[in-house]
Design a protein around this motif. Structure first.
Motif, PDB file in Angstrom:
ATOM      1  N   ASN A  84       0.827  -1.207   0.000  1.00  0.00           N
ATOM      2  CA  ASN A  84       0.000   0.000   0.000  1.00  0.00           C
ATOM      3  C   ASN A  84       0.860   1.254   0.000  1.00  0.00           C
ATOM      4  O   ASN A  84       0.522   2.261  -0.638  1.00  0.00           O
ATOM      5  CB  ASN A  84      -0.924  -0.010   1.226  1.00  0.00           C
ATOM      6  CG  ASN A  84      -1.835   1.192   1.288  1.00  0.00           C
ATOM      7  OD1 ASN A  84      -1.526   2.185   1.950  1.00  0.00           O
ATOM      8  ND2 ASN A  84      -2.966   1.103   0.604  1.00  0.00           N
ATOM      9  N   LYS A 105       1.325   4.685  -3.176  1.00  0.00           N
ATOM     10  CA  LYS A 105       1.053   6.111  -3.020  1.00  0.00           C
ATOM     11  C   LYS A 105       1.563   6.870  -4.238  1.00  0.00           C
ATOM     12  O   LYS A 105       2.605   6.552  -4.794  1.00  0.00           O
ATOM     13  CB  LYS A 105       1.713   6.623  -1.736  1.00  0.00           C
ATOM     14  CG  LYS A 105       1.073   6.078  -0.472  1.00  0.00           C
ATOM     15  CD  LYS A 105       1.738   6.615   0.767  1.00  0.00           C
ATOM     16  CE  LYS A 105       1.072   6.059   2.035  1.00  0.00           C
ATOM     17  NZ  LYS A 105       1.734   6.557   3.263  1.00  0.00           N
ATOM     18  N   GLU A 151      -7.093   1.119   0.708  1.00  0.00           N
ATOM     19  CA  GLU A 151      -6.593   2.464   0.433  1.00  0.00           C
ATOM     20  C   GLU A 151      -5.722   3.015   1.551  1.00  0.00           C
ATOM     21  O   GLU A 151      -5.031   4.002   1.370  1.00  0.00           O
ATOM     22  CB  GLU A 151      -7.777   3.415   0.205  1.00  0.00           C
ATOM     23  CG  GLU A 151      -8.631   3.064  -0.994  1.00  0.00           C
ATOM     24  CD  GLU A 151      -7.890   3.224  -2.310  1.00  0.00           C
ATOM     25  OE1 GLU A 151      -6.893   3.965  -2.340  1.00  0.00           O
ATOM     26  OE2 GLU A 151      -8.302   2.604  -3.306  1.00  0.00           O
ATOM     27  N   SER A 152      -5.763   2.397   2.726  1.00  0.00           N
ATOM     28  CA  SER A 152      -4.973   2.891   3.851  1.00  0.00           C
ATOM     29  C   SER A 152      -4.655   1.739   4.798  1.00  0.00           C
ATOM     30  O   SER A 152      -5.233   0.645   4.695  1.00  0.00           O
ATOM     31  CB  SER A 152      -5.726   3.991   4.599  1.00  0.00           C
ATOM     32  OG  SER A 152      -6.906   3.467   5.197  1.00  0.00           O
TER      33      SER A 152
END
Length: 380
Positions: free
Chosen positions: A200, A204, A284-285
């Motif tokens: 993840n 970014k 996403e996080s």
């Protein structure tokens, strides 16, 4: 190897998490192993109940029945008062009260007071009825009461239980099978979390742009990421094999199924790596990753038979469980634990389970790559 070293650096920061999960896993294994051994020691022993006998008859039949029950159970002397007996049952000091009425030799019946819903008392009632029926049969066919008692007690002494070793494993699971049984939960929980987080991080936007400007090609980035996944997976798999060897006191090497167990566990690790790749592509996080990993690890473990046997699951749930790789992993583990000899039919079942695990892993990787491609197109 910039991407490869970056993955390992981020994974190193989560070393504390890996240690805690592994320590809890080993502690659970020790508890399960100890409880299982205690259960096996008591499994085929005759249960001795705490009972009280109130003899209102005082005859030879009542005495014979009391002596018979004393050989099977523990008779507690707590008096004949009704209130005292009921109080003893209420507080669990005894499980049942057998009251032998006057003239028991006429009706051949006794009164049994038990804890409501206490199943063992029904077994006690059967023993009493069997004794009375056998004694009555003997006396009606010319035997004296003492001779009838001797015949019944002789049958009791001759009864024995002989276990047939049909499966070749003495009816027991080796200790390392319990380690492999709970391996899927630890594998999914640890690998999916520690590998999804660096994946993840590399997704970014600013990091991707820097890598695109570097001399490291996109293909090489993917290869190094996959290599990091594989290295961590192999280290984890080797550590679990080492734990199994330590727990089994080297008896793992003597198992005829060592190669199958190693292969099955390695496929489970590969499947966990594929799931980690998919979760890293979707989430996403880090907070989302934590939620997805915890829910996924628990859900597939429960549905796949890690914590509860699949035999107790509903048929509808079981149909869904067959989609999960953990279900097929546990099927192989249970088969290897239950049978010492692997017949061609069982071998085909093992290879079938291996194939389904591989297909699931391939599906996770394919979906993950498709998700990444779609996200990159949207961001670009």
């Amino acid at each position: 190897m910039t991407v490869f070293r970056g993955y390992l650096l981020i994974i190193k920061r989560n070393w504390g998490f890996i240690f805690i999960y592994t320590a809890l896993f080993l502690l659970t294994m020790l508890i399960i192993q100890g409880e299982t051994q205690k259960k096996e020691e008591k499994e085929f022993q005759r249960s001795r109940l705490k009972i009280a006998v109130v003899d209102e008859d005082g005859g030879i039949l009542a005495e014979g029945l009391t002596n018979y029950l004393a050989t099977l159970h523990e008779i507690t002397e707590i008096g004949n008062a009704e209130g005292t007996l009921l109080e003893a049952i209420y507080y669990g000091e005894i499980s049942s009260v057998i009251r032998i009425p006057r003239g028991v030799g006429e009706k051949w019946e006794v009164q049994l007071t038990k804890i409501p819903g206490y199943a063992e008392a029904d077994y006690l009632k059967q023993q009493i009825n069997l004794f009375l029926n056998q004694v009555q049969f003997c006396t009606e066919n010319g035997y004296s009461m003492q001779e009838a008692f001797a015949l019944v007690n002789q049958q009791l002494e001759e009864k024995s239980v002989r276990l047939l070793n049909l499966n070749g494993n003495q009816g027991k699971w080796e200790s390392y099978y319990y380690i492999f049984r709970f391996l899927p939960y630890l594998s999914i929980a640890v690998l999916c979390l520690i590998l999804s987080i660096p994946m993840n991080a590399y997704r970014k936007k600013e990091i991707r742009q820097r890598l695109q400007c570097s001399a490291v090609s996109l293909r090489r980035q993917t290869v190094e990421a996959m290599l990091a996944f594989l290295v961590v997976g192999i280290i984890f798999w080797a550590a679990m094999i080492g734990v199994a060897i330590i727990f089994s006191k080297n008896s793992f090497f003597e198992s005829p199924h060592a190669a199958y167990l190693a292969g099955n566990s390695f496929l489970m690790v590969l499947t966990s790596l594929a799931m980690a790749f998919l979760i890293g592509a979707v989430a996403e996080s880090e907070n989302v990753i934590n939620i997805i990993v915890n829910v996924t690890a628990l859900a597939v473990s429960f549905l796949g038979g890690v914590f509860t046997p699949t035999s107790v699951l509903d048929k509808g749930i079981l149909k869904f469980s067959r989609i999960l790789p953990v279900y097929w992993y546990e099927e192989v583990n249970n088969l290897l634990a239950g049978f010492r000899e692997i017949t061609p039919e069982r071998q085909s079942e093992i290879w079938k389970s291996f194939g389904i695990q591989c297909l699931f892993a391939a599906a996770c990787i394919s979906i993950g790559m498709a998700v990444l491609k779609i996200k990159e197109q949207k961001e670009d």
